[in-house]
Design an enzyme around this catalytic site. Structure first.
Site, PDB file in Angstrom:
ATOM      1  N   HIS A 108       0.717   7.565   3.276  1.00 50.03           N
ATOM      2  CA  HIS A 108       0.070   8.244   2.157  1.00 50.03           C
ATOM      3  C   HIS A 108      -1.041   9.136   2.702  1.00 50.03           C
ATOM      4  CE1 HIS A 108       1.506   5.361  -1.243  1.00 50.03           C
ATOM      5  NE2 HIS A 108       2.342   6.361  -1.041  1.00 50.03           N
TER       6      HIS A 108
ATOM      7  N   ASP B 205      -3.173  -0.448   2.480  1.00 55.10           N
ATOM      8  CA  ASP B 205      -3.162  -0.715   1.041  1.00 55.10           C
ATOM      9  C   ASP B 205      -2.139  -1.806   0.747  1.00 55.10           C
ATOM     10  OD1 ASP B 205      -4.797   1.502   1.159  1.00 55.10           O
ATOM     11  OD2 ASP B 205      -3.579   2.747  -0.123  1.00 55.10           O
TER      12      ASP B 205
ATOM     13  N   HIS C   8       0.128   3.398   6.841  1.00 50.01           N
ATOM     14  CA  HIS C   8       1.236   3.954   6.071  1.00 50.01           C
ATOM     15  C   HIS C   8       1.011   5.455   5.907  1.00 50.01           C
ATOM     16  CE1 HIS C   8      -1.843   3.249   3.030  1.00 50.01           C
ATOM     17  NE2 HIS C   8      -1.155   3.930   2.128  1.00 50.01           N
TER      18      HIS C   8
ATOM     19  N   ASP D  79      -4.091   9.944   1.991  1.00 51.73           N
ATOM     20  CA  ASP D  79      -5.482   9.534   2.185  1.00 51.73           C
ATOM     21  C   ASP D  79      -5.672   8.676   3.427  1.00 51.73           C
ATOM     22  OD1 ASP D  79      -3.940   7.715   0.625  1.00 51.73           O
ATOM     23  OD2 ASP D  79      -5.737   6.605   0.078  1.00 51.73           O
ATOM     24  N   HIS D  80      -4.586   8.375   4.138  1.00 52.14           N
ATOM     25  CA  HIS D  80      -4.695   7.600   5.372  1.00 52.14           C
ATOM     26  C   HIS D  80      -4.295   8.407   6.611  1.00 52.14           C
ATOM     27  CE1 HIS D  80      -5.265   3.541   3.460  1.00 52.14           C
ATOM     28  NE2 HIS D  80      -4.888   4.275   2.436  1.00 52.14           N
TER      29      HIS D  80
ATOM     30  N   HIS E 156       3.280  -2.547  -0.726  1.00 53.50           N
ATOM     31  CA  HIS E 156       2.797  -1.291  -1.300  1.00 53.50           C
ATOM     32  C   HIS E 156       3.996  -0.451  -1.727  1.00 53.50           C
ATOM     33  CE1 HIS E 156      -0.265   1.535  -2.266  1.00 53.50           C
ATOM     34  NE2 HIS E 156      -0.053   2.367  -1.257  1.00 53.50           N
TER      35      HIS E 156
ATOM     36  N   HIS F  88     -11.672   0.542  -0.189  1.00 56.85           N
ATOM     37  CA  HIS F  88     -10.609   1.337  -0.805  1.00 56.85           C
ATOM     38  C   HIS F  88     -10.814   1.390  -2.320  1.00 56.85           C
ATOM     39  CE1 HIS F  88      -6.495   2.778  -1.761  1.00 56.85           C
ATOM     40  NE2 HIS F  88      -6.595   3.351  -0.566  1.00 56.85           N
TER      41      HIS F  88
END
Length: 304
Positions: free
Chosen positions: A65, A213, A63, A67-68, A143, A271
């Protein structure tokens, strides 16, 4: 069966800590490397672990976001500096190309390779990659933004033919593929030799499931049923379940429930929220439901 293993490059959530970078993993299979997510620090961990980026040709993004995905432009730029010429394929939500291509056009003007975007719908369960020995399917997760997990599944192999039987019954080479796929053999005298006497069953195909996530979602269990290893996010302790629901994440307790209900062999949790100084508490919570649970940590190598 071919060797399959997974290396954790980063296992923390949005805020990295000193010894845990943001989410990224490498799946190794048949001399190939596949990356899942690319948080900040991914290429640093690869260098620390002496992983050869020249073998990396496919990246799967769960996805969008930060942090990915924040490690992508740095990795793409570095690969260009090493003289790479092979295409790099990124499998992701369609919006990633809109976000990343302008950065590539601005910062990576002298690259000798192409970044190819293969879009898929994270809300659908579908085959998104396939080669001769491996398939990757998407797993719709729950999510705050469209998010997908991934199932890496080795393809079934034909049965192993017993060498001694070839010599004993003078089996022609042209008949071997048919026997490996279940055919009996008929001798020149008309005697039928059952396939069960001629072959040994291959080992079951290996399966690795990645689910992060995501909030707790029972609907993923049929798609990951019987996986050898499940990586499932465990951002919070169950005492913070209200925070988990608000942010679209899972507790360690819930991750273990998914592992138990899907009958997987091993659970890896990760995570982690940076709020926890002792992540061992997450491990103990998960083990109370699913004993064969292990904590992820940067540099961990998991044999499938």
């Amino acid at each position: 069966m071919e060797s399959m293993n997974v290396t954790i490059l980063g296992c923390n959530s949005a805020l990295p800590v000193i010894d845990r970078f943001q989410t990224s993993q490498i799946v190794h299979f048949r001399e190939k490397m596949f990356m899942i997510d690319c948080g900040e620090g991914a290429q640093i961990r690869m260098r620390q672990l002496k992983l050869k980026a020249t073998r990396l040709n496919h990246i799967f993004i769960s996805h969008l976001h930060g942090d990915h995905v924040f490690g992508l432009i740095g990795l793409i730029s570095s690969l260009g500096m090493t003289g790479r010429t092979a295409d790099l394929v990124i499998h992701a939500h369609p919006d990633l190309e809109k976000l990343l291509q302008p950065q590539i056009d601005y910062y990576c003007t002298d690259m000798n390779y192409k970044v190819v975007f293969e879009s898929f719908d994270p809300r659908k369960h579908a085959l998104i990659y396939e080669d001769r020995s491996l398939r990757v399917t998407s797993i719709p997760l729950k999510h705050r933004v469209p998010t997908s997990g991934f199932l890496f599944e080795e393809k079934e192999k034909p049965n192993h033919i017993i060498r001694e039987m070839i010599d004993l019954y003078h089996i022609p080479l042209r008949e071997i593929p048919h026997i490996q796929h279940g055919a009996d053999f008929i001798t020149e005298d008309g005697i039928v030799i059952p396939n069960t006497q001629l072959t040994r069953t291959s080992l079951p195909p290996k399966k690795y499931a990645y689910c992060s996530d995501t909030a707790y979602s029972k609907r993923i269990t049929p798609w990951i049923e019987g996986a050898d290893v499940l990586y499932h996010e465990a951002t919070f302790l169950h005492a913070d379940i209200l925070r988990a629901k608000t942010t679209g994440h899972s507790s360690a307790f819930q991750a273990a429930e998914i592992a138990r209900d899907a009958h997987v062999r091993q659970l890896i949790i990760g995570h982690y929220s940076a709020r926890y100084a002792q992540i061992e508490d997450l491990l103990q919570e998960a083990k109370s439901i699913f004993p064969n649970t292990q904590l992820a940590y940067d540099g961990l190598n998991i044999q499938i």
